[in-house]
Design a protein around this motif. Structure first.
Motif, PDB file in Angstrom:
ATOM      1  N   ALA A  14       0.835  -1.201   0.000  1.00  0.00           N
ATOM      2  CA  ALA A  14       0.000   0.000   0.000  1.00  0.00           C
ATOM      3  C   ALA A  14       0.870   1.251   0.000  1.00  0.00           C
ATOM      4  O   ALA A  14       0.560   2.232  -0.683  1.00  0.00           O
ATOM      5  N   LEU A  15       1.968   1.224   0.742  1.00  0.00           N
ATOM      6  CA  LEU A  15       2.878   2.364   0.796  1.00  0.00           C
ATOM      7  C   LEU A  15       3.534   2.589  -0.561  1.00  0.00           C
ATOM      8  O   LEU A  15       3.627   3.720  -1.043  1.00  0.00           O
ATOM      9  N   GLU A  16       3.949   1.511  -1.195  1.00  0.00           N
ATOM     10  CA  GLU A  16       4.555   1.617  -2.524  1.00  0.00           C
ATOM     11  C   GLU A  16       3.530   2.126  -3.536  1.00  0.00           C
ATOM     12  O   GLU A  16       3.833   2.988  -4.362  1.00  0.00           O
ATOM     13  N   THR A  17       2.305   1.617  -3.461  1.00  0.00           N
ATOM     14  CA  THR A  17       1.243   2.073  -4.360  1.00  0.00           C
ATOM     15  C   THR A  17       0.972   3.553  -4.151  1.00  0.00           C
ATOM     16  O   THR A  17       0.799   4.305  -5.110  1.00  0.00           O
ATOM     17  N   PHE A  18       0.929   3.991  -2.882  1.00  0.00           N
ATOM     18  CA  PHE A  18       0.745   5.407  -2.597  1.00  0.00           C
ATOM     19  C   PHE A  18       1.828   6.231  -3.275  1.00  0.00           C
ATOM     20  O   PHE A  18       1.543   7.242  -3.918  1.00  0.00           O
ATOM     21  N   GLY A  19       3.084   5.823  -3.124  1.00  0.00           N
ATOM     22  CA  GLY A  19       4.195   6.561  -3.725  1.00  0.00           C
ATOM     23  C   GLY A  19       4.083   6.643  -5.235  1.00  0.00           C
ATOM     24  O   GLY A  19       4.266   7.711  -5.827  1.00  0.00           O
ATOM     25  N   LEU A  20       3.749   5.525  -5.862  1.00  0.00           N
ATOM     26  CA  LEU A  20       3.606   5.513  -7.319  1.00  0.00           C
ATOM     27  C   LEU A  20       2.425   6.362  -7.769  1.00  0.00           C
ATOM     28  O   LEU A  20       2.532   7.146  -8.723  1.00  0.00           O
ATOM     29  N   PHE A  22       0.977   8.820  -6.128  1.00  0.00           N
ATOM     30  CA  PHE A  22       1.231  10.218  -5.818  1.00  0.00           C
ATOM     31  C   PHE A  22       2.140  10.838  -6.875  1.00  0.00           C
ATOM     32  O   PHE A  22       1.889  11.941  -7.363  1.00  0.00           O
ATOM     33  N   GLN A  23       3.202  10.121  -7.249  1.00  0.00           N
ATOM     34  CA  GLN A  23       4.106  10.634  -8.282  1.00  0.00           C
ATOM     35  C   GLN A  23       3.360  10.784  -9.601  1.00  0.00           C
ATOM     36  O   GLN A  23       3.550  11.772 -10.316  1.00  0.00           O
ATOM     37  N   HIS A  24       2.520   9.820  -9.922  1.00  0.00           N
ATOM     38  CA  HIS A  24       1.725   9.914 -11.151  1.00  0.00           C
ATOM     39  C   HIS A  24       0.839  11.154 -11.130  1.00  0.00           C
ATOM     40  O   HIS A  24       0.748  11.895 -12.120  1.00  0.00           O
ATOM     41  N   HIS A  79       8.641  19.436  -6.144  1.00  0.00           N
ATOM     42  CA  HIS A  79       9.870  18.839  -5.613  1.00  0.00           C
ATOM     43  C   HIS A  79       9.594  18.089  -4.309  1.00  0.00           C
ATOM     44  O   HIS A  79       9.998  16.930  -4.154  1.00  0.00           O
ATOM     45  N   GLU A  80       8.926  18.750  -3.380  1.00  0.00           N
ATOM     46  CA  GLU A  80       8.635  18.120  -2.090  1.00  0.00           C
ATOM     47  C   GLU A  80       7.698  16.926  -2.259  1.00  0.00           C
ATOM     48  O   GLU A  80       7.826  15.919  -1.557  1.00  0.00           O
ATOM     49  N   GLY A  81       6.760  17.031  -3.183  1.00  0.00           N
ATOM     50  CA  GLY A  81       5.876  15.897  -3.463  1.00  0.00           C
ATOM     51  C   GLY A  81       6.651  14.715  -4.017  1.00  0.00           C
ATOM     52  O   GLY A  81       6.406  13.561  -3.639  1.00  0.00           O
ATOM     53  N   MET A  84       8.417  13.078  -1.225  1.00  0.00           N
ATOM     54  CA  MET A  84       7.488  12.261  -0.441  1.00  0.00           C
ATOM     55  C   MET A  84       7.166  10.953  -1.159  1.00  0.00           C
ATOM     56  O   MET A  84       7.139   9.882  -0.538  1.00  0.00           O
ATOM     57  N   ALA A  85       6.949  11.022  -2.464  1.00  0.00           N
ATOM     58  CA  ALA A  85       6.642   9.811  -3.226  1.00  0.00           C
ATOM     59  C   ALA A  85       7.821   8.837  -3.210  1.00  0.00           C
ATOM     60  O   ALA A  85       7.646   7.635  -2.990  1.00  0.00           O
ATOM     61  N   ARG A  86       9.033   9.359  -3.416  1.00  0.00           N
ATOM     62  CA  ARG A  86      10.214   8.491  -3.385  1.00  0.00           C
ATOM     63  C   ARG A  86      10.457   7.930  -1.991  1.00  0.00           C
ATOM     64  O   ARG A  86      10.862   6.775  -1.840  1.00  0.00           O
ATOM     65  N   ALA A  87      10.226   8.753  -0.969  1.00  0.00           N
ATOM     66  CA  ALA A  87      10.412   8.284   0.409  1.00  0.00           C
ATOM     67  C   ALA A  87       9.435   7.157   0.715  1.00  0.00           C
ATOM     68  O   ALA A  87       9.808   6.167   1.352  1.00  0.00           O
ATOM     69  N   ALA A  88       8.198   7.288   0.264  1.00  0.00           N
ATOM     70  CA  ALA A  88       7.207   6.227   0.490  1.00  0.00           C
ATOM     71  C   ALA A  88       7.667   4.931  -0.148  1.00  0.00           C
ATOM     72  O   ALA A  88       7.576   3.856   0.454  1.00  0.00           O
ATOM     73  N   GLN A  89       8.191   5.023  -1.365  1.00  0.00           N
ATOM     74  CA  GLN A  89       8.682   3.812  -2.039  1.00  0.00           C
ATOM     75  C   GLN A  89       9.914   3.251  -1.339  1.00  0.00           C
ATOM     76  O   GLN A  89      10.042   2.036  -1.175  1.00  0.00           O
TER      77      GLN A  89
END
Length: 132
Positions: A14-20, A22-24, A79-81, A84-89
């Motif tokens: 779920a965390l990885e999905t959130f990161g992906l 969010f980046q999308h 940038h901050e988003g 956050m997305a990379r940190a989640a992944q």
């Protein structure tokens, strides 16, 4: 008693999905809209910049300044988003690696225990010849 009473549970998928996701969303919406808006306003002549009125000219200059501040803010949000997305992944990957390491550690411990038990079984009583 709740299963979460002694801590918290992380679902790495779920965390990885959130990161992906969010980046999308950042790429598909905020980033593309920022670029589109920047192109629209950068290609157009600034309204009021050619006027003889100092008030209108100042308002046009102020508007352009605020618009550039807005783009800077959007850049910072993007940038901050992205951070956050990379940190989640990265966190999801760290949890998955920790689970894998824990699993390997368990198997290694079972293997060591098996070897020790097998070695103990080889020890025989010198009188009876039976395992001690």
């Amino acid at each position: 008693m709740s299963e979460h009473s002694s801590g918290f549970v992380v679902d790495p998928r779920a965390l990885e999905t959130f990161g992906l996701d969010f980046q999308h969303d950042l790429d598909a919406h905020l980033s593309s809209e920022k670029v589109q808006t920047l192109h629209i306003f950068s290609e157009a002549q600034l309204f009021g910049s050619g006027t003889a009125s100092p008030d209108v000219h100042q308002a046009a200059t102020d508007y352009r300044s605020k618009l550039l501040e807005l783009f800077d803010t959007m850049d910072a949000l993007l940038h901050e988003g992205a951070v956050m997305a990379r940190a989640a992944q990265a966190i999801a990957n760290a949890y998955a690696e920790a689970d894998a390491i824990s699993d390997d550690d368990v198997h290694r411990a079972v293997g060591v225990a098996q070897q020790q038990t097998d070695a103990d079984a080889l020890v025989v009583d010198p009188v009876t010849g039976r395992p001690v």
